[in-house]
Scaffold this motif. Structure first.
Motif, PDB file in Angstrom:
ATOM      1  N   GLU A   1     -20.306   4.585  -5.110  1.00  0.00           N
ATOM      2  CA  GLU A   1     -19.516   3.435  -5.538  1.00  0.00           C
ATOM      3  C   GLU A   1     -20.233   2.685  -6.659  1.00  0.00           C
ATOM      4  OE1 GLU A   1     -17.611  -0.640  -3.645  1.00  0.00           O
ATOM      5  OE2 GLU A   1     -18.199   0.993  -2.309  1.00  0.00           O
TER       6      GLU A   1
ATOM      7  N   THR B   1     -13.964  10.112  -1.122  1.00  0.00           N
ATOM      8  CA  THR B   1     -14.800   9.598  -2.201  1.00  0.00           C
ATOM      9  C   THR B   1     -15.934  10.585  -2.429  1.00  0.00           C
ATOM     10  OG1 THR B   1     -14.273   7.374  -1.460  1.00  0.00           O
ATOM     11  CG2 THR B   1     -16.094   7.593  -3.003  1.00  0.00           C
TER      12      THR B   1
ATOM     13  N   LYS C   1     -12.924   4.218  -2.912  1.00  0.00           N
ATOM     14  CA  LYS C   1     -11.684   4.331  -2.128  1.00  0.00           C
ATOM     15  C   LYS C   1     -11.243   5.787  -2.040  1.00  0.00           C
ATOM     16  CE  LYS C   1     -10.107  -0.210  -3.597  1.00  0.00           C
ATOM     17  NZ  LYS C   1      -9.097  -0.933  -4.366  1.00  0.00           N
ATOM     18  N   GLU C   2     -10.864   6.178  -0.839  1.00  0.00           N
ATOM     19  CA  GLU C   2     -10.231   7.493  -0.678  1.00  0.00           C
ATOM     20  C   GLU C   2      -8.820   7.398  -1.235  1.00  0.00           C
ATOM     21  OE1 GLU C   2     -10.429   8.329   3.517  1.00  0.00           O
ATOM     22  OE2 GLU C   2     -12.437   9.170   3.322  1.00  0.00           O
ATOM     23  N   THR C   3      -8.239   8.540  -1.538  1.00  0.00           N
ATOM     24  CA  THR C   3      -6.887   8.571  -2.086  1.00  0.00           C
ATOM     25  C   THR C   3      -5.996   9.405  -1.183  1.00  0.00           C
ATOM     26  OG1 THR C   3      -7.784   8.377  -4.318  1.00  0.00           O
ATOM     27  CG2 THR C   3      -5.514   9.142  -4.118  1.00  0.00           C
TER      28      THR C   3
ATOM     29  N   ALA D   1     -15.850   1.347 -12.224  1.00  0.00           N
ATOM     30  CA  ALA D   1     -14.453   1.265 -11.772  1.00  0.00           C
ATOM     31  C   ALA D   1     -13.661   0.279 -12.629  1.00  0.00           C
ATOM     32  CB  ALA D   1     -14.404   0.871 -10.302  1.00  0.00           C
TER      33      ALA D   1
ATOM     34  N   ALA E   1     -14.487   3.011  -7.233  1.00  0.00           N
ATOM     35  CA  ALA E   1     -14.233   1.823  -6.422  1.00  0.00           C
ATOM     36  C   ALA E   1     -14.553   2.087  -4.947  1.00  0.00           C
ATOM     37  CB  ALA E   1     -12.786   1.373  -6.581  1.00  0.00           C
TER      38      ALA E   1
ATOM     39  N   MET F   1      -7.711   8.432 -10.975  1.00  0.00           N
ATOM     40  CA  MET F   1      -8.464   9.014  -9.858  1.00  0.00           C
ATOM     41  C   MET F   1      -9.930   8.607  -9.929  1.00  0.00           C
ATOM     42  SD  MET F   1      -8.448  10.783  -7.123  1.00  0.00           S
ATOM     43  CE  MET F   1      -6.912  11.654  -7.097  1.00  0.00           C
TER      44      MET F   1
ATOM     45  N   PHE G   1      -0.279   6.915  -6.561  1.00  0.00           N
ATOM     46  CA  PHE G   1      -1.391   7.869  -6.666  1.00  0.00           C
ATOM     47  C   PHE G   1      -0.889   9.304  -6.529  1.00  0.00           C
ATOM     48  CE2 PHE G   1      -3.689   4.296  -4.293  1.00  0.00           C
ATOM     49  CZ  PHE G   1      -3.951   3.608  -5.453  1.00  0.00           C
TER      50      PHE G   1
ATOM     51  N   SER H   1       0.837  -1.208   0.000  1.00  0.00           N
ATOM     52  CA  SER H   1       0.000   0.000   0.000  1.00  0.00           C
ATOM     53  C   SER H   1       0.873   1.260   0.000  1.00  0.00           C
ATOM     54  CB  SER H   1      -0.973   0.002   1.168  1.00  0.00           C
ATOM     55  OG  SER H   1      -0.287   0.004   2.391  1.00  0.00           O
TER      56      SER H   1
ATOM     57  N   ARG I   1     -10.483   5.036  -8.735  1.00  0.00           N
ATOM     58  CA  ARG I   1     -10.505   4.920  -7.269  1.00  0.00           C
ATOM     59  C   ARG I   1     -11.805   5.472  -6.696  1.00  0.00           C
ATOM     60  NH1 ARG I   1      -6.748   3.082  -4.384  1.00  0.00           N
ATOM     61  NH2 ARG I   1      -7.177   4.353  -2.553  1.00  0.00           N
ATOM     62  N   GLN I   2     -12.271   6.564  -7.263  1.00  0.00           N
ATOM     63  CA  GLN I   2     -13.519   7.152  -6.785  1.00  0.00           C
ATOM     64  C   GLN I   2     -14.670   6.149  -6.928  1.00  0.00           C
ATOM     65  OE1 GLN I   2     -14.474  10.458  -5.549  1.00  0.00           O
ATOM     66  NE2 GLN I   2     -12.317  10.379  -4.994  1.00  0.00           N
TER      67      GLN I   2
END
Length: 182
Positions: free
Chosen positions: A130, A126, A114-116, A135, A112, A106, A52, A45, A109-110
């Motif tokens: 979702e 987000t 998920k925060e970035t 995604a 999906a 980006m 990212f 991660s 991820r949005q």
């Protein structure tokens, strides 16, 4: 801005060119390096946060490059008419791809959910509902279509620069190098 065509690239344009090139290389390396770790390993991660963050940096610097390109135009193109047209096409597609790569990443991820995390300094929350189907579509565009198109353009770009340098000997490559005389 001046009405005359400059004889060489503005130092800011050259600097942004090489900075973006290095950032793309680092983004690629970070996503490849994350694959070497198990899903539970925190280093996996860590590499993705770096990926990212670099991607967001690419977006910012590409926007800056487009802005400064409007202020500081490119030098006159070398070569025949078809070479100039091909050069302009490759350059235009490069800009599209350099914008599309971080934007689709980006958005992926949005959707999906998920925060970035950006350079471990702050989170981009987000902002959309979702939707794993969207995604997955964005992942395909980001990882397959856009990345492979980028690689094709990169080969054309490098081949053109080397052709001008070693074949035509017209100084095109020297105009963009960050060192030496142009």
């Amino acid at each position: 801005m001046t009405d005359t065509i400059p004889q060489k690239w503005h130092p800011l344009s050259r600097g942004l060119h090489w900075l973006i090139a290095i950032l793309f290389l680092c983004a690629w390396a970070s996503v490849e390096l994350h694959e070497g770790y198990d899903k539970e390993d925190p280093m996996r991660s860590w590499w993705m946060v770096l990926h990212f963050s670099i991607g967001l940096s690419v977006l910012v610097f590409v926007i800056a490059r487009i802005y400064f390109r409007a202020i500081y135009p490119r030098p006159e193109l070398y070569g025949g008419r078809w070479q100039r047209k091909l050069s302009q096409l490759v350059e235009s597609l490069f800009y599209v791809i350099m914008l599309a790569m971080p934007i689709t990443g980006m958005a992926m991820r949005q959707f999906a959910g998920k925060e970035t995390t950006v350079f471990w300094l702050f989170e981009i929350p987000t902002l959309v509902e979702e939707n794993s189907d969207i995604a997955k579509q964005l992942a395909f565009f980001h990882k397959e279509l856009i990345w492979n198109a980028f690689l094709v353009l990169l080969v054309l770009h490098i081949a053109g620069a080397l052709w001008h340098h070693f074949g035509k000997r017209d100084g095109t490559l020297r105009h963009m190098l960050p060192w030496g005389k142009s």
